[in-house]
Design a protein around this motif. Structure first.
Motif, mmCIF file in Angstrom:
data_model
loop_
_atom_site.group_PDB
_atom_site.id
_atom_site.type_symbol
_atom_site.label_atom_id
_atom_site.label_comp_id
_atom_site.label_asym_id
_atom_site.label_seq_id
_atom_site.Cartn_x
_atom_site.Cartn_y
_atom_site.Cartn_z
ATOM 1 N N HIS A 166 0.824 -1.274 -0.130
ATOM 2 C CA HIS A 166 -0.123 -0.127 -0.210
ATOM 3 C C HIS A 166 0.886 1.303 -0.224
ATOM 4 C CE1 HIS A 166 -3.546 -2.506 0.725
ATOM 5 N NE2 HIS A 166 -2.763 -2.982 1.911
ATOM 6 N N VAL A 193 -0.930 5.427 -5.823
ATOM 7 C CA VAL A 193 -1.236 4.425 -4.712
ATOM 8 C C VAL A 193 -1.396 4.990 -3.340
ATOM 9 C CG1 VAL A 193 -0.755 2.329 -3.542
ATOM 10 C CG2 VAL A 193 -0.891 2.394 -6.183
ATOM 11 N N THR A 226 -5.800 0.676 -2.097
ATOM 12 C CA THR A 226 -5.307 0.188 -3.308
ATOM 13 C C THR A 226 -3.734 -0.346 -3.352
ATOM 14 O OG1 THR A 226 -6.382 2.215 -3.885
ATOM 15 C CG2 THR A 226 -4.523 1.337 -5.483
#
Length: 473
Positions: A309, A341, A351
């Motif tokens: 992440h 992201v 994400t």
């Protein structure tokens, strides 16, 4: 309550993160000590590609007669005008980036970012003033800087970095490039075209010794460099350097290993040259930014650890781009993807980053581009794969434009026909690799690629051709 997101570093990663976070509703502060756009815009991708374009034009003028064009005088290079063109390109893009940030109400803070503690960053201006910025989430994108060789320190005159050479005021008659990686090979192509006598010194056994680059591409590049009279010294290092006035005496020392033990009798060679360009990778530049105050975890090289992440071990702190080091992918477009992201997750999304289909574009002459697994990597993983290649000289477009040097290779899964790697060397392949990235990313098969109609005459036809070959058609 509006989330307060502070981003340190306005290169491709920080810039992308700032725009995404702002569009998601955050109050964004973007801290940059130098210029918006970072290394990519000011000391890397953009200026070097402007120079590479000049190199290609210069080469094409040299072979104009081949196409029936008679030039009365031999072309010459005005390096000052080229540097002016480069600077105008940078200024145009910088202005556009600032406009985008302003449009999204991103606050730009010029100065040195320092993390005082969790939730607080201070920005030190050049005038000595300090501004404190509070944050709920912090995204770090501080990039990297040219590495070096301790025994051959930069002096900015005879021994120069990849930053220095982008502001050069005259073309050197002779140039030794230490490092045959991406940056070294790109500058070798550029300055050879400009008329410099170029020598590459690479400690490993091939040019572009990157796991992502197929060995076949390295071999073709070395062959084409030989045609351009670029001297390539593999399994070699630079030892002693003596500066004598405006020249330097450089000693090239062979590196003997088990693989090249037959060369154990080779002796060091001395060359007298104008400039030494050090291109031996990048290093972390996070010193003095207070990251220890939030317990940021670093490895032995000073690179930052993150999860899928883009989150670091420090709560609410994310990191993207070159500061993650060579264990990730140190490319501008990867930093941008990581920035998106990080911004998503800083705003509560979940994400994950995907490194499986990152295209690599290398702007040598000819160009090199790749995505996915190499033939060697597929074998190492025990995959039931095959590799098929087509030469560019079979293409009508390549013959028509006189750019026949090159090769396209597709690595595919034997059972499913899935395309798992694409490796290209030749004219315009840094554009063509987008099709390869699309194929690898989306699980495209050889049959699907072969049945996709490609315009004729184009370089892109090579993709369908090699797919048909892999289908034994």
């Amino acid at each position: 309550m509006t989330s307060r997101i502070t981003i340190i570093g306005a290169g491709p990663g920080g810039y992308a993160a700032a725009l995404r976070a702002a569009r998601l509703g955050a109050k964004v502060s973007l801290v940059e000590r130098d210029q918006i756009g970072g290394t990519c815009l000011h000391r890397g991708c953009i200026p070097s590609k402007t120079m590479k374009t000049a190199a290609e034009i210069f080469e094409n003028l040299g072979r104009a007669k081949e196409f029936g064009i008679n030039c009365k005088n031999s072309p010459s290079l005005d390096i000052r005008r080229l540097m002016g063109k480069k600077d105008r390109v940078i200024q145009t893009l910088n202005h556009g980036m600032r406009g985008q940030l302003k449009e999204q109400n991103v606050t730009i803070l010029k100065g040195e970012g320092f993390v005082n503690k969790h939730g607080l960053v201070s920005v030190r201006h050049g005038d000595g003033l300090t501004k404190e910025v509070q944050w709920d989430r912090l995204i770090l994108s501080t990039g990297s800087e040219p590495g070096g060789i301790p025994s051959i320190p930069y002096d900015g005159e005879r021994i120069i970095s990849s930053d220095d050479i982008l502001n050069i005021s005259e073309i050197p008659d002779s140039l030794i490039i230490v490092g045959g990686g991406v940056i070294g090979c790109e500058f070798a192509s550029i300055f050879s075209a400009f008329g410099s006598r170029v020598t590459i010194v690479e400690a490993l056994s091939r040019l572009l010794p990157l796991s992502a680059v197929d060995d076949a591409c390295s071999k073709v590049l070395q062959r084409e460099m030989k045609k351009r009279k670029i001297a390539v010294n593999l399994n070699s290092t630079v030892g002693k350097v003596d500066i004598k006035g405006e020249r330097a005496i450089v000693t090239i020392i062979p590196v003997i290993s088990e693989k090249n033990s037959e060369k154990k009798n080779l002796k060091p060679v001395e060359l007298e040259i104008d400039k030494i360009l050090i291109c031996t990778g990048r290093r972390s530049n996070i010193a003095g930014m207070g990251f220890g105050n939030i317990g940021l975890e670093l490895d032995s090289g000073g690179w930052v650890f993150v999860d899928q992440h883009m989150q670091t071990g420090a709560e609410g702190v994310y990191a993207v781009g070159d500061m993650l080091g060579p264990e990730k992918v140190m490319l501008a477009h990867m930093a941008s993807a990581e920035g998106l992201v990080a911004a998503d997750n800083s705003m509560g999304k979940k994400t994950e980053i995907d490194y499986s289909a990152v295209p690599n574009a290398i702007f040598t002459i000819p160009e090199v581009a790749c995505v996915g697994l190499t033939e060697a990597q597929a074998c190492e993983r025990g995959l039931n794969s095959r590799a098929d290649s087509i030469l560019f000289r079979t293409l009508g477009k390549a013959q028509a434009i006189g750019e026949i040097a090159g090769e396209a290779k597709i690595v595919s899964d034997v059972e499913t026909g899935l395309i798992i790697g694409v490796h290209l060397i030749g004219s315009h392949v840094t554009d063509l690799i987008a099709e390869g990235a699309l194929a690898v990313k989306n699980g495209i098969t050889l049959k699907e690629l072969a049945e996709t109609i490609h315009a004729h005459p184009t370089i892109a036809e090579v993709m369908a051709d090699v797919a048909r070959k892999a289908l034994d058609e």
